[in-house]
Design a protein around this motif. Structure first.
Motif, PDB file in Angstrom:
ATOM      1  N   SER A  34       0.819  -1.215   0.000  1.00  0.00           N
ATOM      2  CA  SER A  34       0.000   0.000   0.000  1.00  0.00           C
ATOM      3  C   SER A  34       0.859   1.274   0.000  1.00  0.00           C
ATOM      4  O   SER A  34       1.734   1.456   0.850  1.00  0.00           O
ATOM      5  CB  SER A  34      -0.897  -0.015   1.242  1.00  0.00           C
ATOM      6  OG  SER A  34      -1.167   1.281   1.685  1.00  0.00           O
ATOM      7  N   THR A  35       0.565   2.164  -0.946  1.00  0.00           N
ATOM      8  CA  THR A  35       1.272   3.445  -1.008  1.00  0.00           C
ATOM      9  C   THR A  35       1.025   4.254   0.265  1.00  0.00           C
ATOM     10  O   THR A  35       1.959   4.795   0.866  1.00  0.00           O
ATOM     11  CB  THR A  35       0.778   4.269  -2.220  1.00  0.00           C
ATOM     12  OG1 THR A  35       0.919   3.473  -3.382  1.00  0.00           O
ATOM     13  CG2 THR A  35       1.570   5.545  -2.392  1.00  0.00           C
ATOM     14  N   GLN A  36      -0.246   4.333   0.671  1.00  0.00           N
ATOM     15  CA  GLN A  36      -0.595   5.149   1.838  1.00  0.00           C
ATOM     16  C   GLN A  36       0.161   4.685   3.078  1.00  0.00           C
ATOM     17  O   GLN A  36       0.679   5.492   3.842  1.00  0.00           O
ATOM     18  CB  GLN A  36      -2.104   5.094   2.134  1.00  0.00           C
ATOM     19  CG  GLN A  36      -2.968   5.788   1.107  1.00  0.00           C
ATOM     20  CD  GLN A  36      -3.390   4.847  -0.029  1.00  0.00           C
ATOM     21  OE1 GLN A  36      -2.787   3.783  -0.231  1.00  0.00           O
ATOM     22  NE2 GLN A  36      -4.418   5.235  -0.771  1.00  0.00           N
ATOM     23  N   LYS A  37       0.176   3.376   3.287  1.00  0.00           N
ATOM     24  CA  LYS A  37       0.841   2.856   4.489  1.00  0.00           C
ATOM     25  C   LYS A  37       2.346   3.095   4.423  1.00  0.00           C
ATOM     26  O   LYS A  37       2.982   3.365   5.433  1.00  0.00           O
ATOM     27  CB  LYS A  37       0.576   1.353   4.630  1.00  0.00           C
ATOM     28  CG  LYS A  37      -0.795   1.029   5.165  1.00  0.00           C
ATOM     29  CD  LYS A  37      -0.893  -0.468   5.340  1.00  0.00           C
ATOM     30  CE  LYS A  37      -2.142  -0.859   6.091  1.00  0.00           C
ATOM     31  NZ  LYS A  37      -2.259  -2.319   6.204  1.00  0.00           N
ATOM     32  N   VAL A  39       3.909   5.574   2.891  1.00  0.00           N
ATOM     33  CA  VAL A  39       4.177   6.993   3.172  1.00  0.00           C
ATOM     34  C   VAL A  39       4.043   7.253   4.672  1.00  0.00           C
ATOM     35  O   VAL A  39       4.881   7.921   5.285  1.00  0.00           O
ATOM     36  CB  VAL A  39       3.213   7.900   2.375  1.00  0.00           C
ATOM     37  CG1 VAL A  39       3.368   9.361   2.794  1.00  0.00           C
ATOM     38  CG2 VAL A  39       3.449   7.746   0.879  1.00  0.00           C
ATOM     39  N   ARG A  40       3.009   6.690   5.257  1.00  0.00           N
ATOM     40  CA  ARG A  40       2.778   6.933   6.678  1.00  0.00           C
ATOM     41  C   ARG A  40       3.937   6.387   7.517  1.00  0.00           C
ATOM     42  O   ARG A  40       4.418   7.040   8.441  1.00  0.00           O
ATOM     43  CB  ARG A  40       1.451   6.277   7.101  1.00  0.00           C
ATOM     44  CG  ARG A  40       1.167   6.448   8.559  1.00  0.00           C
ATOM     45  CD  ARG A  40      -0.278   6.162   8.937  1.00  0.00           C
ATOM     46  NE  ARG A  40      -0.422   6.417  10.356  1.00  0.00           N
ATOM     47  CZ  ARG A  40      -0.431   5.459  11.276  1.00  0.00           C
ATOM     48  NH1 ARG A  40      -0.365   4.197  10.927  1.00  0.00           N
ATOM     49  NH2 ARG A  40      -0.537   5.773  12.554  1.00  0.00           N
ATOM     50  N   ASP A 324      -1.974   5.867  -7.333  1.00  0.00           N
ATOM     51  CA  ASP A 324      -2.753   5.881  -6.096  1.00  0.00           C
ATOM     52  C   ASP A 324      -2.572   7.209  -5.372  1.00  0.00           C
ATOM     53  O   ASP A 324      -1.445   7.695  -5.256  1.00  0.00           O
ATOM     54  CB  ASP A 324      -2.267   4.771  -5.150  1.00  0.00           C
ATOM     55  CG  ASP A 324      -2.685   3.408  -5.642  1.00  0.00           C
ATOM     56  OD1 ASP A 324      -3.703   3.330  -6.360  1.00  0.00           O
ATOM     57  OD2 ASP A 324      -1.995   2.424  -5.303  1.00  0.00           O
ATOM     58  N   PHE A 326      -2.312   9.583  -2.104  1.00  0.00           N
ATOM     59  CA  PHE A 326      -1.886   9.381  -0.705  1.00  0.00           C
ATOM     60  C   PHE A 326      -1.810  10.712   0.006  1.00  0.00           C
ATOM     61  O   PHE A 326      -1.889  11.753  -0.633  1.00  0.00           O
ATOM     62  CB  PHE A 326      -0.548   8.626  -0.619  1.00  0.00           C
ATOM     63  CG  PHE A 326       0.650   9.329  -1.206  1.00  0.00           C
ATOM     64  CD1 PHE A 326       1.394  10.249  -0.471  1.00  0.00           C
ATOM     65  CD2 PHE A 326       1.043   9.066  -2.518  1.00  0.00           C
ATOM     66  CE1 PHE A 326       2.508  10.867  -1.016  1.00  0.00           C
ATOM     67  CE2 PHE A 326       2.166   9.694  -3.074  1.00  0.00           C
ATOM     68  CZ  PHE A 326       2.892  10.604  -2.321  1.00  0.00           C
TER      69      PHE A 326
END
Ligand code: ZN
Length: 326
Positions: A34-37, A39-40, A324, A326
């Motif tokens: 996951s891109t979001q995860k 980055v986070r 995606d 983010f």
């Protein structure tokens, strides 16, 4: 082409350069889910700076995200290809199995408490050589260690919630794991200018350039461990730093003379790269120090806009639409 003349030129160059043309790690590139995860984890939790958002030049529907210190200095940058729907890999031999970051010698307490706050399980602190360290995984299972030490003078990126003295300074070392590390040890010493610093029966630590964090490579010999499975949470390749294209070319010639197949020189916009596989199976890269991430963004705006190489600029609209958020 006059081969004798070529060789003479090469030997002259080699002599003139002598040692110190490889200066530690340049960057490490890994696969994420996951891109979001991703980055986070690297910005919010570890407090690294997202210094560049671009795409995988060979697969333009995939992000290529770079995280590092304020300017994305060599030896601070980890990069990811978040591949949508990729299966999770499995850690094991014939891979860069552990990514080691450097923190201040009194910083482990801070990090243990921070990881707890973010519900990231860690193990340790443990002791090894003269250092203390803790281990944990990112959201995809990438194995990370924070190594406390007093010799690292680099300053990390400033993030809310992380006092400057505790910020991650950059890489400490990269751990390469094998059944037997012998061939890679020989390769690093004889082809890539590494020297042995210290060793235990299982681990050999080498360095290139100066003896300092960011320039270490640890080799592990673990005969009973199976090979890794590529996928998210696994490292794709390890890049070493060379000062310029001339020295990169000299290495390319030397490697090829010694029977190592190397790629053509690739323009990665922020550095030039060649790739080759070391005898233990891990993909290595030699990347030039420059031009660096300030090439197309100001210091204050680093990592804030999608950057494309000139040859993909005409497709910007469709590329953006496929990435995606983010
Ligand atoms: Zn690379």
């Amino acid at each position: 082409m006059n081969k004798t003349e070529d060789r003479v030129v090469w030997v002259a160059k080699d002599d003139a350069m002598k040692d110190q043309t490889i200066n530690g790690i340049h960057h490490i590139t890994a696969i994420a889910g996951s891109t979001q995860k991703n980055v986070r984890f690297y910005t919010e939790i570890l407090g690294l700076r997202l210094v560049k958002r671009t795409i995988n030049f060979d697969s333009p529907d995939t992000w290529h995200l770079y995280y590092g210190d304020e300017t994305g200095s060599p030896a601070s940058v980890i990069t990811f290809f978040p591949f949508r729907g990729v299966t999770r890999g499995k850690t094991g031999n014939r891979s860069l199995s552990n990514t080691l970051y450097s923190v201040g010698d009194s910083s482990l307490e801070f990090w243990m408490s921070r990881l707890k706050t973010y519900q990231v399980e860690y193990r340790g602190p443990f002791a090894r050589f003269d250092e203390k360290y803790i281990t944990f995984e990112d959201f995809d299972g990438l194995q990370i260690e924070l190594v406390a030490n007093s010799m690292d003078k680099r300053t990390g990126w400033r993030t809310p919630g992380i006092p400057a003295k505790h910020s991650i300074k950059g890489f400490f070392s990269a751990v390469l794991s094998y059944g037997s590390a012998e061939k890679t040890l020989d390769f690093l010493i004889n082809q890539l200018e590494h020297q042995v610093l210290e060793q235990t029966p299982e681990r050999i630590r080498l360095f290139s350039g100066d003896n300092k964090p960011g320039n270490y490579i640890d080799l592990l010999s673990r005969p009973s461990v199976p090979g890794h499975t590529p996928g998210s949470g696994q490292v794709h390749h390890l890049a070493f730093q060379v000062p310029d294209e001339q020295k990169q070319e000299a290495f390319k010639q030397k490697l090829e003379q010694n029977g190592v197949f190397t790629s053509r020189v690739m323009d990665r916009q922020y550095f030039k790269s060649i790739y080759f596989r070391e005898p233990g199976g891990v993909l290595f890269e030699l990347a030039t120090s420059g031009p660096g991430f300030l090439k197309d963004e100001s210091l204050e705006n680093l990592g804030t806009a999608l950057k494309l190489p000139p040859w993909l600029e005409t497709d910007r609209q469709s590329i953006e639409a496929n990435l995606d958020a983010f």
